[in-house]
Design a protein around this motif. Structure first.
Motif, mmCIF file in Angstrom:
data_model
loop_
_atom_site.group_PDB
_atom_site.id
_atom_site.type_symbol
_atom_site.label_atom_id
_atom_site.label_comp_id
_atom_site.label_asym_id
_atom_site.label_seq_id
_atom_site.Cartn_x
_atom_site.Cartn_y
_atom_site.Cartn_z
ATOM 1 N N SER A 284 0.818 -1.222 0.000
ATOM 2 C CA SER A 284 0.000 0.000 0.000
ATOM 3 C C SER A 284 0.851 1.272 0.000
ATOM 4 N N ASN A 285 2.163 1.138 0.155
ATOM 5 C CA ASN A 285 3.059 2.285 0.011
ATOM 6 C C ASN A 285 3.496 2.364 -1.455
ATOM 7 N N PRO A 286 3.114 3.448 -2.180
ATOM 8 C CA PRO A 286 3.370 3.533 -3.626
ATOM 9 C C PRO A 286 4.833 3.344 -4.035
ATOM 10 N N PHE A 287 5.754 3.484 -3.089
ATOM 11 C CA PHE A 287 7.160 3.240 -3.397
ATOM 12 C C PHE A 287 7.355 1.803 -3.884
ATOM 13 N N PHE A 288 6.687 0.864 -3.239
ATOM 14 C CA PHE A 288 6.944 -0.552 -3.531
ATOM 15 C C PHE A 288 6.313 -1.051 -4.827
ATOM 16 N N ASP B 42 4.513 -7.058 5.522
ATOM 17 C CA ASP B 42 4.031 -6.122 6.551
ATOM 18 C C ASP B 42 5.159 -5.691 7.493
ATOM 19 N N TRP B 43 6.355 -5.596 6.991
ATOM 20 C CA TRP B 43 7.548 -5.207 7.752
ATOM 21 C C TRP B 43 7.885 -6.212 8.848
ATOM 22 N N GLN B 44 7.319 -7.445 8.772
ATOM 23 C CA GLN B 44 7.552 -8.415 9.843
ATOM 24 C C GLN B 44 8.517 -9.522 9.417
ATOM 25 N N LEU C 207 17.083 -6.119 -2.123
ATOM 26 C CA LEU C 207 16.800 -4.840 -2.767
ATOM 27 C C LEU C 207 16.450 -3.839 -1.674
ATOM 28 N N ASP C 208 17.009 -2.618 -1.763
ATOM 29 C CA ASP C 208 16.753 -1.586 -0.750
ATOM 30 C C ASP C 208 17.452 -1.929 0.568
ATOM 31 N N ARG C 209 18.505 -2.719 0.470
ATOM 32 C CA ARG C 209 19.264 -3.051 1.666
ATOM 33 C C ARG C 209 20.590 -3.678 1.247
ATOM 34 N N PRO D 177 17.009 -0.956 8.519
ATOM 35 C CA PRO D 177 18.337 -0.442 8.167
ATOM 36 C C PRO D 177 18.269 0.917 7.450
ATOM 37 N N SER D 178 17.303 1.093 6.546
ATOM 38 C CA SER D 178 17.235 2.372 5.821
ATOM 39 C C SER D 178 16.946 3.515 6.790
ATOM 40 N N ALA D 179 16.122 3.249 7.794
ATOM 41 C CA ALA D 179 15.787 4.284 8.784
ATOM 42 C C ALA D 179 17.022 4.668 9.598
ATOM 43 N N GLN E 257 20.155 4.405 8.643
ATOM 44 C CA GLN E 257 21.103 5.130 7.787
ATOM 45 C C GLN E 257 20.647 6.568 7.543
ATOM 46 N N ARG E 258 19.338 6.774 7.418
ATOM 47 C CA ARG E 258 18.836 8.141 7.190
ATOM 48 C C ARG E 258 19.002 8.990 8.444
ATOM 49 N N LEU E 259 18.820 8.395 9.596
ATOM 50 C CA LEU E 259 19.064 9.118 10.848
ATOM 51 C C LEU E 259 20.543 9.531 10.911
ATOM 52 N N ASP F 85 6.460 5.155 11.363
ATOM 53 C CA ASP F 85 6.313 3.757 10.956
ATOM 54 C C ASP F 85 6.381 3.584 9.433
ATOM 55 N N TYR F 86 6.851 4.622 8.723
ATOM 56 C CA TYR F 86 6.890 4.620 7.258
ATOM 57 C C TYR F 86 5.474 4.626 6.663
ATOM 58 N N ARG F 87 4.466 4.965 7.493
ATOM 59 C CA ARG F 87 3.103 5.055 6.958
ATOM 60 C C ARG F 87 2.548 6.459 7.228
ATOM 61 N N ALA G 285 11.630 10.653 7.038
ATOM 62 C CA ALA G 285 12.385 9.564 6.413
ATOM 63 C C ALA G 285 11.675 8.902 5.235
ATOM 64 N N ASN G 286 10.395 9.207 5.010
ATOM 65 C CA ASN G 286 9.798 8.836 3.717
ATOM 66 C C ASN G 286 8.633 9.774 3.383
ATOM 67 N N ASP G 287 8.193 9.708 2.119
ATOM 68 C CA ASP G 287 7.155 10.631 1.652
ATOM 69 C C ASP G 287 5.818 10.405 2.346
ATOM 70 N N TYR H 59 11.082 11.761 1.479
ATOM 71 C CA TYR H 59 12.122 10.863 0.950
ATOM 72 C C TYR H 59 11.421 9.764 0.162
ATOM 73 N N ASP H 60 11.880 9.478 -1.010
ATOM 74 C CA ASP H 60 11.434 8.397 -1.923
ATOM 75 C C ASP H 60 11.148 8.920 -3.326
ATOM 76 N N GLY H 61 10.415 10.074 -3.407
ATOM 77 C CA GLY H 61 10.039 10.543 -4.732
ATOM 78 C C GLY H 61 8.857 9.781 -5.304
ATOM 79 N N ILE I 118 14.742 11.735 -4.329
ATOM 80 C CA ILE I 118 14.241 10.759 -5.302
ATOM 81 C C ILE I 118 15.149 9.537 -5.381
ATOM 82 N N GLN I 119 14.552 8.380 -5.204
ATOM 83 C CA GLN I 119 15.287 7.129 -5.398
ATOM 84 C C GLN I 119 14.955 6.598 -6.802
ATOM 85 N N PRO I 120 15.911 5.917 -7.454
ATOM 86 C CA PRO I 120 15.624 5.346 -8.774
ATOM 87 C C PRO I 120 14.818 4.060 -8.633
HETATM 88 O O1 RIB Z 1 8.778 4.261 1.938
HETATM 89 C C1 RIB Z 1 9.381 3.098 2.410
HETATM 90 C C2 RIB Z 1 10.810 3.253 2.664
HETATM 91 O O2 RIB Z 1 11.324 2.091 3.199
HETATM 92 C C3 RIB Z 1 11.585 3.576 1.415
HETATM 93 O O3 RIB Z 1 12.222 4.790 1.608
HETATM 94 C C4 RIB Z 1 12.525 2.447 1.221
HETATM 95 O O4 RIB Z 1 13.817 2.867 0.852
HETATM 96 C C5 RIB Z 1 12.382 1.609 2.450
HETATM 97 O O5 RIB Z 1 13.497 1.302 3.190
#
Ligand code: RIB
Length: 280
Positions: A18-22, A46-48, A92-94, A136-138, A140-142, A165-167, A191-193, A219-221, A236-238
């Motif tokens: 449900s997060n448009p990034f994925f 579900d991040w679990q 991917l993403d890690r 891990p991404s959280a 690193q962004r901190l 919670d990235y939501r 840390a994210n959009d 963050y994300d674009g 923006i991430q590619p």
């Molecule tokens: O939006 C979800 C975030 O979690 C993204 O920034 C992605 O890089 C991930 O780690």
């Protein structure tokens, strides 16, 4: 000779569809896979961690030809078991210190660019809505946020860091906490959009003007970030490209049959929009 059974299927395990990034990332993976005659089985974790492991087992039972594991939180020890499995795996993403393929973006750099941008725009008291502590991404962004502050002789103050919670909902709650501080921040790097969009909602409810009173950077674009008011400045991430590259890496592994591990790191880009315009 040996007959190897191919299912012409890849597994893709995502944290949250449900997060448009994925889905953007999934699109890249699917477009590339179908070019080569492969289908994708999509799973949500579900991040679990437990759900990730369950999906990994099921995908292996189905004899998929490769697995793309996105934003995983499982530990290195379990990853090392995975890396020895016959099924090619791409993180991917890690990243990982192990012999396992990975494609990621430089999260420290992205967060550094976001925070430095706010400093350059003249903001004084910059808060951070972080991602979930275990991600891990959280982390690193901190670290990137902290690095930019320290390099520019600003105080890194944990009072200004709050966990989301990235939501969307987590962003709203986090922003409400920041608004209750004795000294309210004049800028927030999220840390994210999705959390930035949630924060914007909290600010609008409280009658706080963006960016006049509080600036926001996400963050994300994701596409949605262009359609909120004010338009959201973001890193923006590619994303789509990352999905393509993950499938290419698996295909390479299958066709070469050799384990030539690659760890690819891409750079994110700062996109300046209205939500962080210069303080007058
Ligand atoms: O939006 C979800 C975030 O979690 C993204 O920034 C992605 O890089 C991930 O780690």
């Amino acid at each position: 000779g040996l007959i190897s059974k191919k299912t012409k299927t890849f597994g893709l395990i995502l944290p949250d569809i449900s997060n448009p990034f994925f889905p953007e990332m999934a699109r890249g993976a699917e477009d590339e896979a179908s070019k080569h005659g492969y289908n994708i089985i999509l799973c949500n974790s579900d991040w679990q961690i437990e759900k990730e492991k369950m999906h990994l087992n099921l995908l292996q039972q189905k004899c998929v030809d490769g697995i793309i594991l996105v934003g995983s939180r499982i530990n290195e020890q379990y990853l090392s078991v995975l890396s020895k499995s016959a099924t090619p795996i791409v993180l991917l993403d890690r990243t990982s210190a192990l012999d396992i393929h990975s494609i990621s973006t430089n999260n420290v750099l992205g967060a550094y660019l976001a925070t430095k941008h706010l400093i350059d725009q003249g903001y004084q008291n910059i808060a951070h809505i972080a991602g979930p502590a275990l991600s891990p991404s959280a982390q690193q962004r901190l670290a990137g946020y902290r690095k930019a502050l320290v390099e520019h002789h600003r105080v890194f103050d944990l009072v200004l860091v709050t966990e989301g919670d990235y939501r969307i909902a987590g962003g709203t709650l986090a922003m409400q906490r920041l608004l209750r501080l004795a000294t309210i921040p004049d800028a927030v790097f999220c840390a994210n959009d999705l959390m930035a969009i949630g924060a914007l909602e909290a600010l609008q409810q409280a009658g706080v003007k963006v960016p006049e009173e509080i600036a926001l950077v996400g963050y994300d674009g994701i596409n949605l970030a262009r359609y909120v008011n004010p338009k959201l400045t973001t890193i923006i991430q590619p994303t789509y490209q990352m999905g393509i590259m993950a499938v290419q890496l698996i295909l390479e592994t299958i066709s070469s049959g050799q384990k030539n591990f690659k760890s690819i790191e891409l750079d994110p880009i700062l996109e300046i929009r209205e939500s962080s315009l210069r303080r007058e």
